[in-house]
Design an enzyme around this catalytic site. Structure first.
Site, mmCIF file in Angstrom:
data_model
loop_
_atom_site.group_PDB
_atom_site.id
_atom_site.type_symbol
_atom_site.label_atom_id
_atom_site.label_comp_id
_atom_site.label_asym_id
_atom_site.label_seq_id
_atom_site.Cartn_x
_atom_site.Cartn_y
_atom_site.Cartn_z
ATOM 1 N N GLY A 59 -44.240 56.948 -50.468
ATOM 2 C CA GLY A 59 -43.897 55.640 -50.265
ATOM 3 C C GLY A 59 -45.050 55.181 -49.393
ATOM 4 O O GLY A 59 -46.364 55.872 -49.301
ATOM 5 N N GLU A 60 -44.655 53.944 -48.620
ATOM 6 C CA GLU A 60 -45.653 53.582 -47.472
ATOM 7 C C GLU A 60 -46.763 52.644 -48.294
ATOM 8 O O GLU A 60 -47.498 52.091 -47.463
ATOM 9 C CB GLU A 60 -46.172 54.262 -46.636
ATOM 10 C CG GLU A 60 -45.188 55.349 -45.804
ATOM 11 C CD GLU A 60 -46.021 56.308 -45.003
ATOM 12 O OE1 GLU A 60 -47.159 56.314 -44.825
ATOM 13 O OE2 GLU A 60 -45.036 57.247 -44.384
#
Length: 351
Positions: free
Chosen positions: A317-318
């Site tokens: 993610g991120e």
């Protein structure tokens, strides 16, 4: 809030589409030899309605929010990791920081719903709607008002970026428990069997994965017994996070501004699914950056007709997948603008 999203004409008979395809086909290479890069080059030129597109001032927003369901055991990590990772982002130490610096993104972290109070500092946008959501296993995660405020937050930030000259935007997220949220959104809006939407998230063992599946099954049952009808905004309020809702607003505002949108992994694509159910035209502006290792992501790609540029087994993610794919998008535009044609290079074309 309302959005007006349109897309240029896309037809083999459209003169501009013909000119753009001719420019791509006339480069010093066999037809189609650059694969997906040719499709991206066409998409960017078509979006901008120019044979010489540009991708100025790329922006990556990382939206952060906590989930009440995290305390019920849907994640291997405690909820405090959300705010601790936000601090890591602000200190420049996370994977997305490394990749964003490498790729030339402007990076901003947005606190739209973290259960923690941050001191003001550079790189942090304080836009907290609430200190996290409620536990969607037993009740709706957000009220309609909270959802709409988060939508507006994401939309306004993207509009401000567009006004600064940004022509390409990516979204990332941070929120312990948000793979569970994405799993439920995927399950309800694509009719994919729930077990096929639920993965290990932050690294659950077999027992943890079984617990997560059981808890999410309870949430899905609660929703259906209460008369849930699959309305996208309703599903977002039931199961989403504030960071997910902000990304929905960001997607819609970016498409309205005709920006190129770099789509990250599972959680971000679940937000895109909601946006696309509201305005299918948003998909014309999206490049799918990578195929996540989370099982539900393939269901999302299938539902949205997405073909990912990368498949690296990522599940962080991120916005990391978007940052990693950005050089490929730049390469697509660069070859369209700078690569010689057969005619200009004096190279014989095929018969």
């Amino acid at each position: 809030m309302s959005f007006t999203i349109t897309a240029p004409a896309l037809s083999a008979q459209d003169p501009f589409c013909q000119a753009l395809q001719h420019k791509i086909d006339s480069k010093t290479k066999p037809l189609g030899a650059l694969g997906l890069l040719e499709k991206v080059a066409f998409q960017v030129g078509w979006m901008q309605q120019t044979l010489t597109p540009s991708l100025s001032r790329p922006q990556l927003f990382v939206f952060a929010g906590d989930h009440g369901a995290a305390k019920a055991g849907v994640s291997a990590y405690p909820q405090d990791v959300t705010w601790q990772m936000v601090e890591n982002f602000l200190a420049g130490g996370a994977a997305v920081n490394v990749f964003a610096r490498q790729s030339g993104f402007d990076l901003a972290v947005v606190d739209v719903g973290v259960a923690h109070d941050f001191a003001p500092r550079e790189g942090l946008i304080q836009a907290k709607v609430a200190p996290g959501t409620r536990n969607f296993i037993t009740e709706a995660a957000m009220s309609a008002e909270e959802r709409d405020r988060a939508l507006e937050t994401g939309a306004q930030l993207v509009r401000q970026a567009a006004a600064r000259g940004c022509r390409a935007v990516a979204f990332g997220e941070m929120g312990i428990g948000n793979t569970a949220s994405a799993s439920l959104i995927t399950h309800v809006l694509t009719d994919t069997l729930l077990p096929q939407c639920v993965g290990r998230g932050t690294g659950l063992d077999d027992a943890g994965l079984s617990r997560k599946r059981n808890l999410l099954a309870q949430a899905a049952t609660r929703y259906r017994v209460a008369g849930g009808d699959g309305d996208p905004l309703g599903v977002l309020a039931e199961f989403g996070g504030l960071e997910v809702a902000a990304m929905v607003g960001g997607f819609l505002a970016a498409a309205e501004a005709k920006m190129l949108i770099l789509v990250d992994g599972f959680i971000v694509t679940s937000a895109l699914l909601v946006a696309a159910r509201l305005h299918p035209e948003v998909l014309a502006y999206c490049v799918f950056c990578h195929a996540s290792a989370e099982p539900g992501h393939q269901a999302l790609l299938d539902a949205l007709g997405g073909k990912a540029l990368l498949d690296l087994g990522l599940r962080l993610g991120e916005g990391t997948g978007a940052a990693l794919a950005w050089p490929l998008v730049q390469s697509a535009v660069a070859f369209l603008n700078d690569m010689a044609s057969f005619e200009s290079a004096g190279v014989s074309n095929k018969d």
